[in-house]
Design an enzyme around this catalytic site. Structure first.
Site, short mmCIF file in Angstrom:
data_model
loop_
_atom_site.label_atom_id
_atom_site.label_comp_id
_atom_site.label_asym_id
_atom_site.label_seq_id
_atom_site.Cartn_x
_atom_site.Cartn_y
_atom_site.Cartn_z
N LYS A 12 0.84 -1.21 0.00
CA LYS A 12 0.00 0.00 0.00
C LYS A 12 0.87 1.26 0.00
O LYS A 12 0.62 2.19 -0.77
CB LYS A 12 -0.89 0.05 1.24
N ARG A 59 -10.75 0.95 8.02
CA ARG A 59 -10.44 -0.45 8.31
C ARG A 59 -11.63 -1.20 8.87
O ARG A 59 -11.51 -2.40 9.16
CB ARG A 59 -9.28 -0.52 9.29
N ARG A 75 10.42 -7.00 6.75
CA ARG A 75 10.42 -5.53 6.75
C ARG A 75 11.32 -5.00 7.86
O ARG A 75 11.38 -5.57 8.95
CB ARG A 75 9.01 -5.00 7.03
N ARG A 132 9.73 -3.52 12.90
CA ARG A 132 8.58 -2.81 13.46
C ARG A 132 8.03 -3.64 14.61
O ARG A 132 7.95 -4.86 14.52
CB ARG A 132 7.50 -2.66 12.37
N ARG A 147 -3.49 -9.28 13.09
CA ARG A 147 -3.83 -8.32 12.03
C ARG A 147 -4.50 -9.00 10.84
O ARG A 147 -5.42 -8.46 10.25
CB ARG A 147 -2.58 -7.55 11.60
P1 AMP Z 1 -0.44 0.11 9.09
O1 AMP Z 1 0.88 0.78 8.89
O2 AMP Z 1 -1.51 0.63 8.18
O3 AMP Z 1 -0.32 -1.40 9.07
O4 AMP Z 1 -0.93 0.50 10.58
C1 AMP Z 1 -0.18 0.14 11.71
C2 AMP Z 1 -1.07 0.09 12.94
O5 AMP Z 1 -1.67 1.39 13.17
C3 AMP Z 1 -2.25 -0.86 12.85
O6 AMP Z 1 -1.89 -2.20 13.18
C4 AMP Z 1 -3.19 -0.25 13.89
O7 AMP Z 1 -2.77 -0.55 15.21
C5 AMP Z 1 -2.99 1.23 13.66
N1 AMP Z 1 -3.92 1.73 12.62
C6 AMP Z 1 -3.59 2.25 11.40
N2 AMP Z 1 -4.68 2.60 10.70
C7 AMP Z 1 -5.74 2.29 11.50
C8 AMP Z 1 -7.15 2.39 11.36
N3 AMP Z 1 -7.72 2.88 10.24
N4 AMP Z 1 -7.94 1.96 12.39
C9 AMP Z 1 -7.40 1.48 13.52
N5 AMP Z 1 -6.09 1.34 13.71
C10 AMP Z 1 -5.24 1.74 12.74
#
Ligand code: AMP
Length: 230
Positions: free
Chosen positions: A14, A89, A123, A156, A167
């Site tokens: 993404k 999400r 990663r 991370r 996740r």
């Molecule tokens: P990502 O980099 O998009 O995988 O986001 C990393 C983490 O941020 C996720 O595992 C959630 O803990 C939090 N996060 C990011 N976007 C959202 C969202 N739209 N709703 C809830 N938590 C989020």
């Protein structure tokens, strides 16, 4: 003005695809996960609130996420549009978003879980400047050190087997229904995320009726989290 949402499991590309699209169309890339990571790394109050939730691979509460998205979009630095990555999400977030913004398209990056695991566990993130690496494709020149600033490359906190399982489950249970909601409005294009990044980008542009990436167009500079969150 172009307004897009990009969705897909962790590791589906993404961030990379958003950067490529944003650089070519002069639109702003907004990554909710990057905003949270920046806050964690910089020890802000919000960082303290979300750190443990993120490390466990769980979703941050909707109220906080929605206020982050609202605040970011009210900055209005997106004259030509935006691409939102990592949001919405779940169904509630999708409804909040659809009430506030018209969307031109939703890009769904499709990747099987087995490939997600392979990509995510390789990663790395620079602990100093926040640039992302993937050891499968873009190993740093000096192992374990950032090419840009020499900082230490770390995993991370949420890229562990345990957090990944949480996740993936969340994605299938909560995020897939969001795609169904968008599909009913005929916004969604589903793209196979397995080919190399350039091929995926070409497919996205073709399906959205956008011009191909002009050649030679330099690959976008990796952004630091501070840039993304500014
Ligand atoms: P990502 O980099 O998009 O995988 O986001 C990393 C983490 O941020 C996720 O595992 C959630 O803990 C939090 N996060 C990011 N976007 C959202 C969202 N739209 N709703 C809830 N938590 C989020």
């Amino acid at each position: 003005m172009r307004k897009y949402v990009i969705m897909g499991v962790q590791g589906s590309g993404k961030g990379t695809q958003s950067e490529m699209l944003a650089a070519g169309l002069d639109i702003v890339h907004i990554s909710v996960g990057d905003i949270f990571r920046w806050n964690v790394q910089n020890h802000t109050k919000m960082g303290a609130l979300v750190r443990r939730v993120m490390a466990a691979g769980e979703l941050v509460g909707d109220d906080l996420v929605e206020s982050v998205v609202r605040d970011r979009l009210t900055q209005h630095d997106w004259n030509f549009g935006f691409i939102v990555d990592g949001f919405p999400r779940n169904r509630r977030q999708a409804e909040f978003f659809l009430e506030s913004y018209d969307i031109d398209g939703v890009i769904d990056l499709d990747l099987p879980d087995s490939e997600v695991r392979r990509r995510v566990l390789s990663r790395r993130l620079c602990a100093s400047c926040g640039i992302n690496y993937n050891l499968l494709g873009s190993s740093p020149t000096v192992p374990g050190r950032c090419d840009a600033c020499g900082g230490e490359l770390v995993t991370r906190e949420d890229d562990t087997e345990e957090a990944l399982a949480v996740r993936l489950k969340d994605f299938h249970e909560k995020t897939n229904p969001v795609l169904d909601l968008f599909r009913r409005k005929e916004y969604v294009i589903s793209v196979d995320a397995r080919p190399p990044a350039e091929a995926v980008q070409a497919e996205i542009r073709q399906r959205l009726g956008l011009p191909p990436r002009s050649q030679p167009e330099p690959a976008p500079e990796p952004q630091t989290q501070a840039d993304r969150s500014a």
